[in-house]
Write a protein that holds these residues in place. Sequence first.
Motif, PDB file in Angstrom:
ATOM      1  N   VAL A 131       0.910  -1.144  -0.092  1.00  0.00           N
ATOM      2  CA  VAL A 131      -0.006  -0.018  -0.003  1.00  0.00           C
ATOM      3  C   VAL A 131       0.940   1.344   0.001  1.00  0.00           C
ATOM      4  O   VAL A 131       0.638   2.063  -0.769  1.00  0.00           O
ATOM      5  CB  VAL A 131      -0.824   0.029   1.280  1.00  0.00           C
ATOM      6  CG1 VAL A 131      -1.667   1.251   1.237  1.00  0.00           C
ATOM      7  CG2 VAL A 131      -1.937  -0.970   1.193  1.00  0.00           C
ATOM      8  N   LEU A 132       1.983   1.126   0.738  1.00  0.00           N
ATOM      9  CA  LEU A 132       3.155   2.408   0.990  1.00  0.00           C
ATOM     10  C   LEU A 132       3.541   2.735  -0.644  1.00  0.00           C
ATOM     11  O   LEU A 132       3.587   3.683  -0.981  1.00  0.00           O
ATOM     12  CB  LEU A 132       3.968   2.207   1.756  1.00  0.00           C
ATOM     13  CG  LEU A 132       3.603   1.635   3.408  1.00  0.00           C
ATOM     14  CD1 LEU A 132       4.974   1.610   4.209  1.00  0.00           C
ATOM     15  CD2 LEU A 132       2.752   3.136   3.681  1.00  0.00           C
ATOM     16  N   LEU A 133       4.079   1.426  -1.103  1.00  0.00           N
ATOM     17  CA  LEU A 133       4.697   1.622  -2.669  1.00  0.00           C
ATOM     18  C   LEU A 133       3.379   2.091  -3.515  1.00  0.00           C
ATOM     19  O   LEU A 133       3.816   2.939  -4.349  1.00  0.00           O
ATOM     20  CB  LEU A 133       5.122   0.208  -3.176  1.00  0.00           C
ATOM     21  CG  LEU A 133       5.553   0.139  -4.462  1.00  0.00           C
ATOM     22  CD1 LEU A 133       6.735   1.098  -4.604  1.00  0.00           C
ATOM     23  CD2 LEU A 133       5.897  -1.223  -4.899  1.00  0.00           C
ATOM     24  N   ALA A 134       2.003   1.514  -3.537  1.00  0.00           N
ATOM     25  CA  ALA A 134       1.277   2.305  -4.363  1.00  0.00           C
ATOM     26  C   ALA A 134       1.070   3.772  -4.256  1.00  0.00           C
ATOM     27  O   ALA A 134       0.897   4.350  -5.237  1.00  0.00           O
ATOM     28  CB  ALA A 134      -0.052   1.181  -4.089  1.00  0.00           C
ATOM     29  N   ARG A 135       1.161   4.137  -3.024  1.00  0.00           N
ATOM     30  CA  ARG A 135       0.757   5.425  -2.582  1.00  0.00           C
ATOM     31  C   ARG A 135       1.787   6.388  -3.299  1.00  0.00           C
ATOM     32  O   ARG A 135       1.701   7.336  -3.802  1.00  0.00           O
ATOM     33  CB  ARG A 135       0.691   5.853  -1.070  1.00  0.00           C
ATOM     34  CG  ARG A 135      -0.526   5.570  -0.559  1.00  0.00           C
ATOM     35  CD  ARG A 135      -1.408   6.878  -0.874  1.00  0.00           C
ATOM     36  NE  ARG A 135      -2.078   7.195  -1.901  1.00  0.00           N
ATOM     37  CZ  ARG A 135      -2.990   6.720  -2.491  1.00  0.00           C
ATOM     38  NH1 ARG A 135      -3.795   5.819  -1.968  1.00  0.00           N
ATOM     39  NH2 ARG A 135      -3.217   7.150  -3.835  1.00  0.00           N
ATOM     40  N   LEU A 136       3.107   5.904  -3.100  1.00  0.00           N
ATOM     41  CA  LEU A 136       4.366   6.869  -4.030  1.00  0.00           C
ATOM     42  C   LEU A 136       4.372   6.691  -5.336  1.00  0.00           C
ATOM     43  O   LEU A 136       4.612   7.523  -5.973  1.00  0.00           O
ATOM     44  CB  LEU A 136       5.692   5.783  -3.245  1.00  0.00           C
ATOM     45  CG  LEU A 136       5.930   6.114  -1.653  1.00  0.00           C
ATOM     46  CD1 LEU A 136       7.141   5.262  -1.485  1.00  0.00           C
ATOM     47  CD2 LEU A 136       5.764   7.495  -1.325  1.00  0.00           C
ATOM     48  N   VAL A 137       3.831   5.389  -6.002  1.00  0.00           N
ATOM     49  CA  VAL A 137       3.432   5.429  -7.326  1.00  0.00           C
ATOM     50  C   VAL A 137       2.329   6.526  -7.914  1.00  0.00           C
ATOM     51  O   VAL A 137       2.571   7.235  -8.836  1.00  0.00           O
ATOM     52  CB  VAL A 137       3.382   3.964  -7.862  1.00  0.00           C
ATOM     53  CG1 VAL A 137       3.091   4.096  -9.175  1.00  0.00           C
ATOM     54  CG2 VAL A 137       4.588   3.110  -7.867  1.00  0.00           C
ATOM     55  N   ILE A 138       1.349   6.324  -7.211  1.00  0.00           N
ATOM     56  CA  ILE A 138       0.161   7.012  -7.636  1.00  0.00           C
ATOM     57  C   ILE A 138       0.184   8.700  -7.282  1.00  0.00           C
ATOM     58  O   ILE A 138      -0.004   9.401  -8.065  1.00  0.00           O
ATOM     59  CB  ILE A 138      -1.129   6.357  -6.978  1.00  0.00           C
ATOM     60  CG1 ILE A 138      -1.252   5.040  -7.348  1.00  0.00           C
ATOM     61  CG2 ILE A 138      -2.436   7.456  -6.983  1.00  0.00           C
ATOM     62  CD1 ILE A 138      -2.291   4.600  -6.446  1.00  0.00           C
ATOM     63  N   ASP A 139       0.845   8.888  -5.843  1.00  0.00           N
ATOM     64  CA  ASP A 139       0.612  10.294  -5.677  1.00  0.00           C
ATOM     65  C   ASP A 139       2.223  10.877  -5.614  1.00  0.00           C
ATOM     66  O   ASP A 139       2.184  12.274  -5.259  1.00  0.00           O
ATOM     67  CB  ASP A 139       0.378  10.477  -4.098  1.00  0.00           C
ATOM     68  CG  ASP A 139      -1.250   9.931  -3.766  1.00  0.00           C
ATOM     69  OD1 ASP A 139      -1.709  10.050  -4.858  1.00  0.00           O
ATOM     70  OD2 ASP A 139      -1.579   9.486  -2.903  1.00  0.00           O
ATOM     71  N   GLY A 140       3.217  10.294  -5.949  1.00  0.00           N
ATOM     72  CA  GLY A 140       4.564  10.757  -5.961  1.00  0.00           C
ATOM     73  C   GLY A 140       5.223  10.939  -4.794  1.00  0.00           C
ATOM     74  O   GLY A 140       4.773  10.128  -3.616  1.00  0.00           O
ATOM     75  N   PRO A 141       6.381  11.386  -4.540  1.00  0.00           N
ATOM     76  CA  PRO A 141       7.187  11.231  -3.236  1.00  0.00           C
ATOM     77  C   PRO A 141       6.377  12.136  -2.269  1.00  0.00           C
ATOM     78  O   PRO A 141       5.922  12.888  -2.231  1.00  0.00           O
ATOM     79  CB  PRO A 141       8.335  12.091  -3.707  1.00  0.00           C
ATOM     80  CG  PRO A 141       8.717  11.826  -5.164  1.00  0.00           C
ATOM     81  CD  PRO A 141       7.176  11.818  -5.677  1.00  0.00           C
ATOM     82  N   HIS A 142       6.982  11.285  -0.982  1.00  0.00           N
ATOM     83  CA  HIS A 142       6.051  11.744   0.234  1.00  0.00           C
ATOM     84  C   HIS A 142       7.301  11.871   1.554  1.00  0.00           C
ATOM     85  O   HIS A 142       8.254  11.021   1.342  1.00  0.00           O
ATOM     86  CB  HIS A 142       4.999  10.954   0.894  1.00  0.00           C
ATOM     87  CG  HIS A 142       3.944  11.163   0.295  1.00  0.00           C
ATOM     88  ND1 HIS A 142       3.566  10.663  -0.806  1.00  0.00           N
ATOM     89  CD2 HIS A 142       2.694  11.513   0.867  1.00  0.00           C
ATOM     90  CE1 HIS A 142       2.367  10.758  -1.288  1.00  0.00           C
ATOM     91  NE2 HIS A 142       1.586  11.162  -0.257  1.00  0.00           N
ATOM     92  N   ARG A 143       7.237  12.553   2.274  1.00  0.00           N
ATOM     93  CA  ARG A 143       7.956  12.644   3.332  1.00  0.00           C
ATOM     94  C   ARG A 143       7.342  11.570   4.340  1.00  0.00           C
ATOM     95  O   ARG A 143       6.355  11.118   4.182  1.00  0.00           O
ATOM     96  CB  ARG A 143       8.025  13.831   4.441  1.00  0.00           C
ATOM     97  CG  ARG A 143       8.624  14.893   3.745  1.00  0.00           C
ATOM     98  CD  ARG A 143       8.609  16.251   4.625  1.00  0.00           C
ATOM     99  NE  ARG A 143       9.330  17.093   4.274  1.00  0.00           N
ATOM    100  CZ  ARG A 143       9.637  18.413   4.956  1.00  0.00           C
ATOM    101  NH1 ARG A 143       9.130  18.613   6.043  1.00  0.00           N
ATOM    102  NH2 ARG A 143      10.238  19.405   4.412  1.00  0.00           N
ATOM    103  N   SER A 144       8.194  10.754   5.338  1.00  0.00           N
ATOM    104  CA  SER A 144       7.414   9.634   5.918  1.00  0.00           C
ATOM    105  C   SER A 144       6.346   9.858   6.751  1.00  0.00           C
ATOM    106  O   SER A 144       5.682   9.144   6.459  1.00  0.00           O
ATOM    107  CB  SER A 144       8.797   9.018   6.590  1.00  0.00           C
ATOM    108  OG  SER A 144       8.338   7.853   7.362  1.00  0.00           O
ATOM    109  N   ASN A 145       6.389  11.118   7.398  1.00  0.00           N
ATOM    110  CA  ASN A 145       5.235  11.264   8.348  1.00  0.00           C
ATOM    111  C   ASN A 145       3.968  11.532   7.284  1.00  0.00           C
ATOM    112  O   ASN A 145       3.075  11.149   8.031  1.00  0.00           O
ATOM    113  CB  ASN A 145       5.678  12.605   9.172  1.00  0.00           C
ATOM    114  CG  ASN A 145       6.421  12.078  10.367  1.00  0.00           C
ATOM    115  OD1 ASN A 145       6.617  10.834  10.603  1.00  0.00           O
ATOM    116  ND2 ASN A 145       6.772  13.049  11.193  1.00  0.00           N
ATOM    117  N   ALA A 146       4.108  12.154   6.225  1.00  0.00           N
ATOM    118  CA  ALA A 146       3.093  12.622   5.522  1.00  0.00           C
ATOM    119  C   ALA A 146       2.486  11.062   4.748  1.00  0.00           C
ATOM    120  O   ALA A 146       1.492  11.043   4.573  1.00  0.00           O
ATOM    121  CB  ALA A 146       3.579  13.385   4.198  1.00  0.00           C
TER     122      ALA A 146
END
Length: 180
Positions: free
Chosen positions: A59-74
């Motif tokens: 799910v984390l990988l999917a969020r990073l692919v779909i929404d782009g880079p994030h800070r860890s807390n975000a």
Amino acid sequence: MNAAVGARPGPPIPEGADERWATSDRIGLQLVRLIRLMERKRVSNGRVGDDGIERAAYVLLARLVIDGPHRSNALAEAVHSDPSTVSRQVAALVRIGYVERRPDPVDGRACLLAATDEGHRVFEANRDLRNREISRITSDWDEADRERLVELMDRFTTALEAIHPATHDVPAPQGVEEDR
């Protein structure tokens, strides 16, 4: 109350319950069936998939692919998960090369988490498998019914997110993950 085509008899309806309650009960029973099937599939496939990712980390990988880079807390906030859990899962994703840490251009003291090319490849491969399975399951449905299902599921999950905002984007069973 009209029985749905192919419906199984359910538990007795409490005295004073109206038609909306009875329909809600049928919806609930179908959701329980769906969740049980997804859980059974997850157990039969194991906790870690062929791609080496724990299903929750996917799910984390999917969020990073779909929404782009994030800070860890975000990222933890986006998936409504504990930052320490996300940190552990991200560390595993970094270790296997699906996620990388990059300097944050806005704040040089911080880093952004981003899917690597390999992370994108794994995401797309899983997305393709999921979509082929859904196509197989609904192969005898006409496209209007498939579109209606999308519309109703979106409406239902959007309403659920609005009522229970702390529960949306929680890792779902394999097969129903947002982009699995």
